[in-house]
Design a protein around this motif. Structure first.
Motif, PDB file in Angstrom:
ATOM      1  N   HIS A  48      -4.764   5.305   7.275  1.00 20.51           N
ATOM      2  CA  HIS A  48      -4.716   5.790   5.894  1.00 20.51           C
ATOM      3  C   HIS A  48      -3.324   5.607   5.290  1.00 20.51           C
ATOM      4  O   HIS A  48      -3.194   5.132   4.156  1.00 20.51           O
ATOM      5  N   LEU A  49      -2.299   5.969   6.030  1.00 21.41           N
ATOM      6  CA  LEU A  49      -0.942   5.860   5.490  1.00 21.41           C
ATOM      7  C   LEU A  49      -0.497   4.411   5.330  1.00 21.41           C
ATOM      8  O   LEU A  49       0.339   4.116   4.472  1.00 21.41           O
ATOM      9  N   THR A  50      -1.075   3.512   6.102  1.00 17.94           N
ATOM     10  CA  THR A  50      -0.802   2.085   5.901  1.00 17.94           C
ATOM     11  C   THR A  50      -1.251   1.678   4.500  1.00 17.94           C
ATOM     12  O   THR A  50      -0.515   1.030   3.755  1.00 17.94           O
ATOM     13  N   GLY A  51      -2.457   2.085   4.143  1.00 17.73           N
ATOM     14  CA  GLY A  51      -2.971   1.775   2.813  1.00 17.73           C
ATOM     15  C   GLY A  51      -2.181   2.451   1.716  1.00 17.73           C
ATOM     16  O   GLY A  51      -1.923   1.857   0.653  1.00 17.73           O
ATOM     17  N   ALA A  52      -1.778   3.692   1.959  1.00 20.33           N
ATOM     18  CA  ALA A  52      -1.006   4.428   0.950  1.00 20.33           C
ATOM     19  C   ALA A  52       0.344   3.756   0.699  1.00 20.33           C
ATOM     20  O   ALA A  52       0.761   3.581  -0.452  1.00 20.33           O
ATOM     21  N   GLU A  53       1.041   3.370   1.763  1.00 24.14           N
ATOM     22  CA  GLU A  53       2.339   2.699   1.580  1.00 24.14           C
ATOM     23  C   GLU A  53       2.154   1.355   0.880  1.00 24.14           C
ATOM     24  O   GLU A  53       2.939   0.998  -0.004  1.00 24.14           O
ATOM     25  N   ALA A  54       1.105   0.618   1.250  1.00 27.75           N
ATOM     26  CA  ALA A  54       0.849  -0.673   0.601  1.00 27.75           C
ATOM     27  C   ALA A  54       0.584  -0.490  -0.888  1.00 27.75           C
ATOM     28  O   ALA A  54       1.092  -1.249  -1.721  1.00 27.75           O
ATOM     29  N   LEU A  55      -0.187   0.519  -1.231  1.00 30.67           N
ATOM     30  CA  LEU A  55      -0.506   0.778  -2.637  1.00 30.67           C
ATOM     31  C   LEU A  55       0.726   1.224  -3.408  1.00 30.67           C
ATOM     32  O   LEU A  55       1.087   0.627  -4.434  1.00 30.67           O
ATOM     33  N   TYR A  56       1.381   2.269  -2.925  1.00 32.63           N
ATOM     34  CA  TYR A  56       2.466   2.875  -3.699  1.00 32.63           C
ATOM     35  C   TYR A  56       3.742   2.035  -3.745  1.00 32.63           C
ATOM     36  O   TYR A  56       4.421   2.009  -4.772  1.00 32.63           O
ATOM     37  N   PHE A  57       4.089   1.377  -2.658  1.00 33.27           N
ATOM     38  CA  PHE A  57       5.317   0.592  -2.666  1.00 33.27           C
ATOM     39  C   PHE A  57       5.058  -0.892  -2.898  1.00 33.27           C
ATOM     40  O   PHE A  57       5.994  -1.650  -3.098  1.00 33.27           O
ATOM     41  N   GLY A  58       3.805  -1.288  -2.854  1.00 30.57           N
ATOM     42  CA  GLY A  58       3.449  -2.684  -3.062  1.00 30.57           C
ATOM     43  C   GLY A  58       2.895  -2.934  -4.447  1.00 30.57           C
ATOM     44  O   GLY A  58       3.631  -3.275  -5.374  1.00 30.57           O
ATOM     45  N   ALA A  59       1.594  -2.708  -4.590  1.00 29.59           N
ATOM     46  CA  ALA A  59       0.914  -3.000  -5.860  1.00 29.59           C
ATOM     47  C   ALA A  59       1.540  -2.268  -7.037  1.00 29.59           C
ATOM     48  O   ALA A  59       1.636  -2.812  -8.142  1.00 29.59           O
ATOM     49  N   THR A  60       1.986  -1.058  -6.835  1.00 25.36           N
ATOM     50  CA  THR A  60       2.581  -0.262  -7.925  1.00 25.36           C
ATOM     51  C   THR A  60       3.771  -0.971  -8.560  1.00 25.36           C
ATOM     52  O   THR A  60       3.979  -0.879  -9.769  1.00 25.36           O
TER      53      THR A  60
END
Length: 189
Positions: A48-60
């Motif tokens: 779950h945190l892998t996806g959260a970091e990818a979303l918040y620090f990546g796509a954002t």
């Protein structure tokens, strides 16, 4: 003199490290088995945190990283990011988490705290400072879940393997807490 951005990154890294050491020494079954009625499990928290970091620090911030799709964004079935399928190896999930946090750290290093980004689907922009604060809270929250889950598995507790941040184990402590709870309940009746 301190660097506020580095201070925040260090707190995030501390929470990441806590989460991963909770997996140390456990069997494949123990890192995957659900120990709460909602299915909370150690490897699922990492996923779950892998996806959260990818979303918040990546796509954002326009720096896409292929993380675990999160159900909350509508990109996956409910809770699919919170457990590991039998064909997903622990090594791959942990390795991908480490890659996600390296990508996140590059975003943190490359942008000022007031840099603006937009979480996909969100109505307004958000600063890197806010994202860092959110991810520290999110990761610490899940590290706390992992602490409880690990305690249920084998009694291991605390923020670090050295155990210096928890009181020495006292077998009578739980009984004292239970007695106090029963006394308080009796008094309130």
């Amino acid at each position: 003199m301190t660097d506020p951005k580095e201070d925040l990154r260090v707190y995030l890294q501390d929470a990441r490290d806590v989460l991963l050491w909770k997996l140390d020494g456990l069997s494949e079954y123990d890192v995957r088995r659900p120990l709460t009625p909602t299915g909370t499990n150690l490897l699922g928290l990492v996923k779950h945190l892998t996806g959260a970091e990818a979303l918040y620090f990546g796509a954002t911030f326009g720096r896409p990283f292929a993380g675990t799709p999160l159900w909350i964004t509508g990109e996956a079935e409910p809770d699919t990011d919170l457990w590991a399928r039998a064909d997903e190896s622990r090594e791959d999930i942990v390795g991908h988490y480490r890659q996600a946090w390296a990508h996140a750290d590059a975003t943190i290093a490359g942008l000022p705290l007031d840099a603006l980004g937009r979480v996909p689907g969100a109505p307004r922009e958000i600063t890197l400072h806010r994202v860092l604060t959110h991810m520290i809270a999110e990761t610490q929250r899940h590290a706390g879940h992992a602490d409880v889950v690990r305690e249920l598995i084998d009694g291991t507790v605390g923020q670090r393997p050295d155990g210096l941040n928890v009181a020495p184990y006292d077998p009578g402590h739980r009984d004292r807490v239970e007695r106090a709870a029963k006394e308080a309940a009796a008094r309130s009746s």
